[in-house]
Scaffold this active site. Structure first.
Site, PDB file in Angstrom:
ATOM      1  N   SER A   1      49.763  46.876  46.402  1.00 49.91           N
ATOM      2  CA  SER A   1      48.732  47.778  45.887  1.00 49.91           C
ATOM      3  C   SER A   1      48.715  49.057  46.709  1.00 49.91           C
ATOM      4  O   SER A   1      48.939  49.037  47.914  1.00 49.91           O
ATOM      5  CB  SER A   1      47.360  47.110  45.957  1.00 49.91           C
ATOM      6  OG  SER A   1      47.309  45.967  45.142  1.00 49.91           O
TER       7      SER A   1
ATOM      8  N   SER B   1      53.592  33.230  47.856  1.00 51.07           N
ATOM      9  CA  SER B   1      52.608  32.305  48.426  1.00 51.07           C
ATOM     10  C   SER B   1      52.967  31.849  49.831  1.00 51.07           C
ATOM     11  O   SER B   1      52.102  31.420  50.588  1.00 51.07           O
ATOM     12  CB  SER B   1      52.450  31.081  47.511  1.00 51.07           C
ATOM     13  OG  SER B   1      51.855  31.457  46.284  1.00 51.07           O
TER      14      SER B   1
ATOM     15  N   ARG C   1      40.135  37.782  50.896  1.00 51.87           N
ATOM     16  CA  ARG C   1      40.048  37.057  49.627  1.00 51.87           C
ATOM     17  C   ARG C   1      38.618  37.066  49.097  1.00 51.87           C
ATOM     18  O   ARG C   1      38.394  36.847  47.904  1.00 51.87           O
ATOM     19  CB  ARG C   1      40.605  35.640  49.762  1.00 51.87           C
ATOM     20  CG  ARG C   1      39.816  34.690  50.603  1.00 51.87           C
ATOM     21  CD  ARG C   1      40.427  33.291  50.528  1.00 51.87           C
ATOM     22  NE  ARG C   1      41.782  33.267  51.041  1.00 51.87           N
ATOM     23  CZ  ARG C   1      42.138  32.676  52.192  1.00 51.87           C
ATOM     24  NH1 ARG C   1      41.240  32.068  52.928  1.00 51.87           N
ATOM     25  NH2 ARG C   1      43.390  32.687  52.586  1.00 51.87           N
TER      26      ARG C   1
ATOM     27  N   GLY D   1      34.080  38.407  18.631  1.00 51.86           N
ATOM     28  CA  GLY D   1      34.957  38.181  17.489  1.00 51.86           C
ATOM     29  C   GLY D   1      36.078  39.209  17.446  1.00 51.86           C
ATOM     30  O   GLY D   1      36.676  39.535  18.462  1.00 51.86           O
TER      31      GLY D   1
ATOM     32  N   ARG E   1      24.349  42.402  16.903  1.00 53.35           N
ATOM     33  CA  ARG E   1      25.248  42.040  15.794  1.00 53.35           C
ATOM     34  C   ARG E   1      24.530  41.073  14.853  1.00 53.35           C
ATOM     35  O   ARG E   1      24.056  40.012  15.266  1.00 53.35           O
ATOM     36  CB  ARG E   1      26.499  41.371  16.372  1.00 53.35           C
ATOM     37  CG  ARG E   1      27.441  40.797  15.314  1.00 53.35           C
ATOM     38  CD  ARG E   1      28.280  41.907  14.673  1.00 53.35           C
ATOM     39  NE  ARG E   1      29.419  41.329  13.962  1.00 53.35           N
ATOM     40  CZ  ARG E   1      29.440  41.047  12.664  1.00 53.35           C
ATOM     41  NH1 ARG E   1      28.352  41.257  11.919  1.00 53.35           N
ATOM     42  NH2 ARG E   1      30.521  40.559  12.103  1.00 53.35           N
TER      43      ARG E   1
ATOM     44  N   GLU F   1      45.655  37.750  46.559  1.00 56.44           N
ATOM     45  CA  GLU F   1      44.926  37.289  47.745  1.00 56.44           C
ATOM     46  C   GLU F   1      45.085  35.774  47.935  1.00 56.44           C
ATOM     47  O   GLU F   1      44.198  35.097  48.462  1.00 56.44           O
ATOM     48  CB  GLU F   1      43.432  37.658  47.659  1.00 56.44           C
ATOM     49  CG  GLU F   1      43.177  39.146  47.606  1.00 56.44           C
ATOM     50  CD  GLU F   1      43.433  39.840  48.927  1.00 56.44           C
ATOM     51  OE1 GLU F   1      43.196  39.237  49.989  1.00 56.44           O
ATOM     52  OE2 GLU F   1      43.883  40.995  48.897  1.00 56.44           O
TER      53      GLU F   1
ATOM     54  N   PHE G   1      48.792  47.208  52.300  1.00 53.15           N
ATOM     55  CA  PHE G   1      49.093  45.960  53.013  1.00 53.15           C
ATOM     56  C   PHE G   1      50.388  45.430  52.425  1.00 53.15           C
ATOM     57  O   PHE G   1      50.413  45.003  51.266  1.00 53.15           O
ATOM     58  CB  PHE G   1      47.929  44.981  52.797  1.00 53.15           C
ATOM     59  CG  PHE G   1      48.056  43.643  53.485  1.00 53.15           C
ATOM     60  CD1 PHE G   1      47.646  43.485  54.802  1.00 53.15           C
ATOM     61  CD2 PHE G   1      48.535  42.535  52.796  1.00 53.15           C
ATOM     62  CE1 PHE G   1      47.726  42.248  55.429  1.00 53.15           C
ATOM     63  CE2 PHE G   1      48.607  41.291  53.404  1.00 53.15           C
ATOM     64  CZ  PHE G   1      48.210  41.142  54.738  1.00 53.15           C
TER      65      PHE G   1
ATOM     66  N   THR H   1      47.108  32.630  45.524  1.00 53.13           N
ATOM     67  CA  THR H   1      46.854  32.029  44.219  1.00 53.13           C
ATOM     68  C   THR H   1      45.796  30.930  44.344  1.00 53.13           C
ATOM     69  O   THR H   1      45.557  30.389  45.425  1.00 53.13           O
ATOM     70  CB  THR H   1      48.127  31.403  43.631  1.00 53.13           C
ATOM     71  OG1 THR H   1      48.522  30.305  44.470  1.00 53.13           O
ATOM     72  CG2 THR H   1      49.265  32.420  43.545  1.00 53.13           C
TER      73      THR H   1
END
Length: 380
Positions: A160, A134, A243, A340, A268, A364, A125, A366
């Site tokens: 993409s 935008s 979107r 961590g 942990r 898609e 696309f 902002t």
């Protein structure tokens, strides 16, 4: 992870469970390598094609499943849970073909959709440009009529599937005075089409993003999608639906990070006990799980509205994308914190998930644009 309270058909849940198994057994083990090498995962694409996952965006008459947006986005979530880059294979499969589905001639549909439904072909696309992100109306790529052909010149960015796609849906200016766009299908081997640089990105590294260049590219008039001069309507109608894919990807990333952090916290040991016995960690995990569950409910509601043709679907699509992506960023940052120092190294997946989550707030449309859309809908 429980199902949405919305009434989801049992066959959808069964297919989702199949996709979940494929994603966790076959795709998840590849995710770190895909990220590290930044190479397109052709093996994952074949896997998705073989299991009819790439048929999800299409109606039955073109070889698709005909199962609608909700099932499609449930699949995106399951794949993104394992690997956000791999989820983009399915997301772009919809993004690059929806203009043809919604506005294309019967001839265009017959020519392109069946070969995408099998996974043989992949689309792209091509709307964004360096000066037109935008605001699509700022597109500078032009198309000039020459007899029965159109001649396209310009450069697209942030596309993409650049270099992977078998065809590109290209938006070009066809009326300079009125700033009107037209959408075209351009096959990958068309003379004058080349792929410029590929971007080096923070995340989603297994999905190539690049800059297709069009130099006197000639396409026949029958490759026009919809009406000449109505390309902006094609783009906006497409993005309203797709979107939801970004929202689903965000939900998948967030749930993957939440589940991994919860497992880690149970294993942990610090101060003589698993860290999930510490209230500070419990509160983080509770907020992560709650935000992601809420994002999923909003996503599913927006999908159902979209499938039903509800006039409020545009607002809900924007709200789902906005909320789910902001949640994914929050959750993945917290997941890194729960782990961590281990959260900061590539041996564990949460740092990748954090990097992958960021783009869901950007592409898609902002999240700033989504807020504008929601506000305008509220104002009537």
């Amino acid at each position: 992870m429980s199902a949405s309270v919305l009434a989801i058909p049992q066959e959808h849940l069964d297919f989702r469970d199949t996709i979940r198994q494929i994603a966790r057994e076959r795709i998840a083990p590849r995710a770190a390598e895909i990220d590290a090498t930044a190479e397109y995962p052709w093996d994952v694409r074949r896997l998705l094609a073989e299991n009819d996952v790439l048929a999800l965006p299409f109606p039955e008459q073109y070889g698709g499943t005909g199962t609608g947006t909700l099932m499609l986005q449930m699949a995106v979530e399951e794949i993104a849970y394992a690997c956000a880059s791999s989820a983009l294979i399915l997301m772009v499969q919809e993004l690059g073909t929806l203009p043809i589905q919604l506005f294309g001639s019967d001839e265009l549909k017959e020519r392109y959709l069946p070969r995408c439904a099998t996974g043989e072909w992949a689309p792209a696309f091509a709307l964004s440009e360096a000066e037109a992100g935008s605001n699509p109306a700022d597109v500078r790529t032009t198309a000039v009529r020459d007899g029965d052909e159109w001649v396209i010149n310009g450069t697209k960015t942030w596309i993409s599937n650049a270099g992977i796609a078998d065809f590109y849906v290209v938006f070009a200016l066809t009326d300079r005075e009125q700033r009107r766009l037209t959408a075209f299908v351009v096959d990958k081997d068309t003379p004058g089409l080349s792929i410029g640089k590929l971007e080096h990105k923070l995340g989603i590294k297994g999905s190539p993003t690049g800059s297709p260049v069009f130099e006197d590219v000639r396409v026949p008039h029958e490759n026009v999608i919809g009406e000449v001069g109505r390309g902006l309507a094609v783009a906006l109608a497409t993005l309203q639906r797709t979107r939801l894919g970004a929202a689903a990807q965000a939900v998948g990333i967030a749930q993957g990070a939440t589940d991994f952090a919860a497992r880690y916290a149970s294993e942990r040991v610090a101060f003589g006990a698993p860290i999930n016995e510490l209230q500070a960690i419990q509160f983080k995990l509770a907020d992560m799980e709650t935000g992601t569950a809420a994002a999923r409910e909003l996503l599913h509601r927006a999908c159902v509205m979209s499938d039903a043709g509800d006039p409020a679907a545009a607002k809900y699509s924007s709200m789902a994308k906005l909320f789910a992506s902001d949640n994914a960023m929050r959750v993945t940052v917290e997941a890194v914190q729960v782990l961590g120092g281990y959260g900061y190294v590539t041996e564990y997946p949460v740092e990748r998930m954090m990097r992958d989550a960021k783009i869901t707030q950007i592409y898609e449309g902002t999240n700033e644009i989504q807020r504008v859309i929601v506000a305008r809908q509220m104002l009537g």
